[in-house]
Scaffold this motif. Structure first.
Motif, PDB file in Angstrom:
ATOM      1  N   LEU A 178       0.812  -1.213   0.000  1.00  0.00           N
ATOM      2  CA  LEU A 178       0.000   0.000   0.000  1.00  0.00           C
ATOM      3  C   LEU A 178       0.848   1.267   0.000  1.00  0.00           C
ATOM      4  O   LEU A 178       0.434   2.282  -0.544  1.00  0.00           O
ATOM      5  CB  LEU A 178      -0.984  -0.003   1.185  1.00  0.00           C
ATOM      6  CG  LEU A 178      -0.521   0.560   2.520  1.00  0.00           C
ATOM      7  CD1 LEU A 178      -1.715   0.913   3.384  1.00  0.00           C
ATOM      8  CD2 LEU A 178       0.326  -0.432   3.246  1.00  0.00           C
ATOM      9  N   ASP A 179       2.037   1.208   0.572  1.00  0.00           N
ATOM     10  CA  ASP A 179       2.898   2.388   0.568  1.00  0.00           C
ATOM     11  C   ASP A 179       3.162   2.859  -0.855  1.00  0.00           C
ATOM     12  O   ASP A 179       3.169   4.061  -1.143  1.00  0.00           O
ATOM     13  CB  ASP A 179       4.248   2.077   1.230  1.00  0.00           C
ATOM     14  CG  ASP A 179       4.118   1.911   2.726  1.00  0.00           C
ATOM     15  OD1 ASP A 179       3.108   1.329   3.144  1.00  0.00           O
ATOM     16  OD2 ASP A 179       5.011   2.357   3.455  1.00  0.00           O
ATOM     17  N   VAL A 201       0.106   4.697  -2.172  1.00  0.00           N
ATOM     18  CA  VAL A 201      -0.128   6.009  -1.550  1.00  0.00           C
ATOM     19  C   VAL A 201       0.940   7.018  -1.981  1.00  0.00           C
ATOM     20  O   VAL A 201       0.623   8.138  -2.375  1.00  0.00           O
ATOM     21  CB  VAL A 201      -0.149   5.869  -0.010  1.00  0.00           C
ATOM     22  CG1 VAL A 201      -0.117   7.233   0.659  1.00  0.00           C
ATOM     23  CG2 VAL A 201      -1.379   5.094   0.429  1.00  0.00           C
ATOM     24  N   VAL A 202       2.204   6.603  -1.908  1.00  0.00           N
ATOM     25  CA  VAL A 202       3.289   7.572  -2.100  1.00  0.00           C
ATOM     26  C   VAL A 202       3.687   7.702  -3.573  1.00  0.00           C
ATOM     27  O   VAL A 202       3.992   8.793  -4.043  1.00  0.00           O
ATOM     28  CB  VAL A 202       4.513   7.182  -1.237  1.00  0.00           C
ATOM     29  CG1 VAL A 202       5.645   8.178  -1.432  1.00  0.00           C
ATOM     30  CG2 VAL A 202       4.130   7.116   0.232  1.00  0.00           C
ATOM     31  N   THR A 246      -0.363   7.495  -6.423  1.00  0.00           N
ATOM     32  CA  THR A 246      -1.369   8.557  -6.339  1.00  0.00           C
ATOM     33  C   THR A 246      -0.962   9.833  -7.096  1.00  0.00           C
ATOM     34  O   THR A 246      -1.768  10.355  -7.867  1.00  0.00           O
ATOM     35  CB  THR A 246      -1.717   8.868  -4.869  1.00  0.00           C
ATOM     36  OG1 THR A 246      -2.042   7.646  -4.224  1.00  0.00           O
ATOM     37  CG2 THR A 246      -2.891   9.816  -4.760  1.00  0.00           C
ATOM     38  N   THR A 298      -6.544   6.277  -2.743  1.00  0.00           N
ATOM     39  CA  THR A 298      -6.404   6.246  -1.284  1.00  0.00           C
ATOM     40  C   THR A 298      -7.257   5.120  -0.695  1.00  0.00           C
ATOM     41  O   THR A 298      -6.853   4.485   0.274  1.00  0.00           O
ATOM     42  CB  THR A 298      -6.794   7.594  -0.639  1.00  0.00           C
ATOM     43  OG1 THR A 298      -8.149   7.867  -0.964  1.00  0.00           O
ATOM     44  CG2 THR A 298      -5.940   8.712  -1.124  1.00  0.00           C
TER      45      THR A 298
END
Lengths: 175, 416
Positions: B117-118, B121-122, B125, B147
């Motif tokens: 998931l990192d 997100v980073v 996105t 998100t």
């Protein structure tokens, strides 16, 4: 007369096409675009919410990184709109914040605000306005011209009111 | 130190660690509090050394695995994989907003499942945001999808989420079995997100974006191949009873070496990607939570959580896990709940994961504690109202919890 066109992705071209013939020739025209702060914020906050990833976070923060891009893309959209309108000397207003609030604030300077429908446009209402547009129509401090960014649906597309439908079914044919 | 004072001190140290991680005074690293706190727990004997050693031995490979995945994602970014994904999505969507949302779902779910998931997100996105902007489409549905998927689509594999990596060790499942059980819940969670987001953002999925210029999509073949092989390696090693962390390490090395040779990355860059402070934080947090559990809270949690693999037990566990994850954070939540759940079996462990992974979508910062702190901190600044995001979370989270847990129950009956 100061006419302000509120432009948003997805409807801006239709908005210009529909509004251009209606703008008085001597009117001062400005084009408005708002960068949605809450979207930038959601992305940045999700990154900051990752507990413990102190070093992997970008130094400036995702929100600010994306904001710079968003401002540039807003400027590009407004420039493309000015070109479509055929007027290079229009006023250009790029704001950043909560869309509906920023539009209402900006419209204070205008005599007429042009906005495009952005909800369900397959028929004439209900819900032909998205939440932000509904707020703007409701709160604008000036006159509002609401345009269909594409061809308006037929008048028959309005669903009949519920009572009349019931009456049609129960009442004997007239005449 | 043992008994009640030991338990109290362990809880105080856990609280201090979590508060420091959320508040980050003077933007200090989380390790500044967590590592001394863990050292204190050991020095005072709150956690006996032999228990600590056992805990560290079980956390060690997890942390190594985590480091390898962090490096894999960062090197893939340097090789232009995420930028290429953006170009591809722009071209394949042909400017249609619903098609773009579909592609964001496919790419977001895949990136989250394989690179964690990192990475979504980073790294993903901002690319998705730029893609929508290039096409002149509204970014809102696509960014919110990222998100949300970072959490909801992190159910599939042990590597998808740090919580999964921790649970994977505790459950004793193989990598392949983990993925097989979670495939259906993963798909169910993504399907619910799609149905809700598609409707919720209907008025933002309008118009037709500008066609992307004739820019050809240059696929970064090498990093894609390395990641695909790493994925295959996860399953092969797992079947051969080798630790899949080795496959992750091999993948990371396969991307690091050419990057170092070509000067695309320096040793310092690789070091930053490994993120030692984060790894130290995870180890310290694991030891502190272990001390808290050892000194009595473990049996209290054990009494509190339902024991069994019935549908109701699984639903209750997922709900408890979601509430706990939202109250503190999903990392300590999963560490606290795991021993009790793992004692019962794989089903309850997976139910806990559904709760701690998808629950954080209720807030946009991962937990209520973080949310409240941010609000307090920014009282005098302009914090945009996030009512829309919170409303979206309130719509999706209960539904995702319910449907994904149902899918888990079904999955356990079929493959369990």
């Amino acid at each position: 007369m100061h006419v302000m066109l509120w432009l948003a992705e997805g409807t801006w071209e239709g908005c210009i096409d529909a509004a251009a013939p209606l703008i008085p020739e001597d009117a001062r025209v400005s084009l408005l675009y708002v960068v949605p702060e809450d979207v930038l914020h959601a992305a940045g906050a999700a990154a900051e919410g990752l507990i413990g990833r102190w070093r992997s976070r970008p130094q400036t923060g995702l929100t600010e990184q994306m904001a710079a891009e968003a401002m540039a893309s807003g400027e590009a959209l407004v420039a493309a709109a000015a070109e479509l309108l055929g007027q290079a000397d229009v006023g250009r207003v790029i704001r950043r914040g909560r869309i509906e609030r920023e539009v209402v604030q900006a419209a204070e300077a205008a005599d007429l605000l042009v906005a495009a429908r952005d909800g369900d446009r397959s028929r004439l209402g209900p819900h032909s306005l998205g939440p932000a547009t509904r707020f703007v129509v409701d709160h604008a401090p000036c006159s509002v011209l609401l345009v269909w960014p594409d061809e308006a649906p037929d008048v028959d597309s309005i669903p009949p009111p519920p009572e009349s439908r019931r009456r049609d079914q129960s009442a004997p044919p007239r005449g | 130190m043992s008994g009640a004072p030991g338990e109290t001190l362990a809880i105080v140290l856990l609280a201090a660690t979590l508060i420091a991680a959320v508040v980050r005074p003077r933007r200090l690293s989380e390790v500044v509090v967590s590592v001394p706190a863990a050292a204190l727990v050991l020095a005072l004997g709150i956690l006996p050394l032999h228990v600590a050693a056992k805990e560290a031995r079980s956390l060690g490979p997890t942390i190594g695995f985590l480091a390898a995945v962090l490096v894999l994602a960062e090197m893939a970014r340097r090789d232009g994989l995420f930028a290429a994904a953006g170009t591809w999505m722009a071209a394949a969507s042909r400017g249609r907003p619903v098609a773009l949302l579909g592609l964001v779902f496919v790419v977001g779910s895949t990136v989250t499942a394989i690179l964690s998931l990192d990475a979504t997100v980073v790294l993903l996105t901002p690319v998705v945001f730029a893609t929508a902007a290039t096409l002149r489409l509204r970014a809102r549905p696509h960014v919110y999808a990222c998100t949300h998927l970072a959490n909801s689509a992190s159910l599939l594999l042990p590597v998808s989420n740090l919580t999964n990596l921790l649970a994977y060790r505790a459950s004793g499942l193989s990598f392949t079995r983990f993925g097989t059980i979670m495939a259906l819940p993963w798909l169910a969670a993504i399907a619910v997100e799609w149905l809700v987001l598609r409707r919720f953002f209907a008025s933002d999925l309008v118009g037709r974006g500008v066609k992307d210029s004739e820019r050809p999509v240059a696929l970064p073949v090498y990093p894609l191949a390395v990641i695909a092989l790493t994925l295959v390696g996860f399953f092969v090693t797992s079947i051969a009873h080798i630790d899949p962390a080795f496959a992750a390490a091999a993948g990371a090395i396969a991307l690091v070496l050419p990057a170092l040779r070509s000067g695309k990355a320096s040793l310092g860059d690789v070091g930053r990607a490994v993120d030692i402070p984060f790894l130290a934080f995870v180890l310290a947090l694991g030891l502190i939570v272990s001390a808290v559990s050892y000194r009595g809270l473990g049996s209290a949690v054990n009494d509190l959580v339902p024991h069994g693999s019935s549908l109701w037990s699984l639903l209750a566990l997922a709900a408890i896990a979601a509430v706990l994850a939202n109250a503190i954070n999903n990392l300590p939540a999963v560490l606290l709940l795991l021993p009790a759940a793992a004692a019962v079996g794989a089903g309850p462990v997976m139910a806990v994961l559904i709760g701690v992974n998808t629950g954080p979508n209720l807030t946009y910062v991962g937990s209520l504690a973080t949310l409240l702190w941010r609000r307090t901190l920014r009282r005098h600044e302009v914090e945009p109202p996030m009512s829309e995001f919170l409303r979206l979370g309130a719509l999706t989270v209960p539904l995702v919890l319910l449907v994904a847990t149902l899918a888990l129950w079904l999955s356990l009956r079929v493959v369990g």
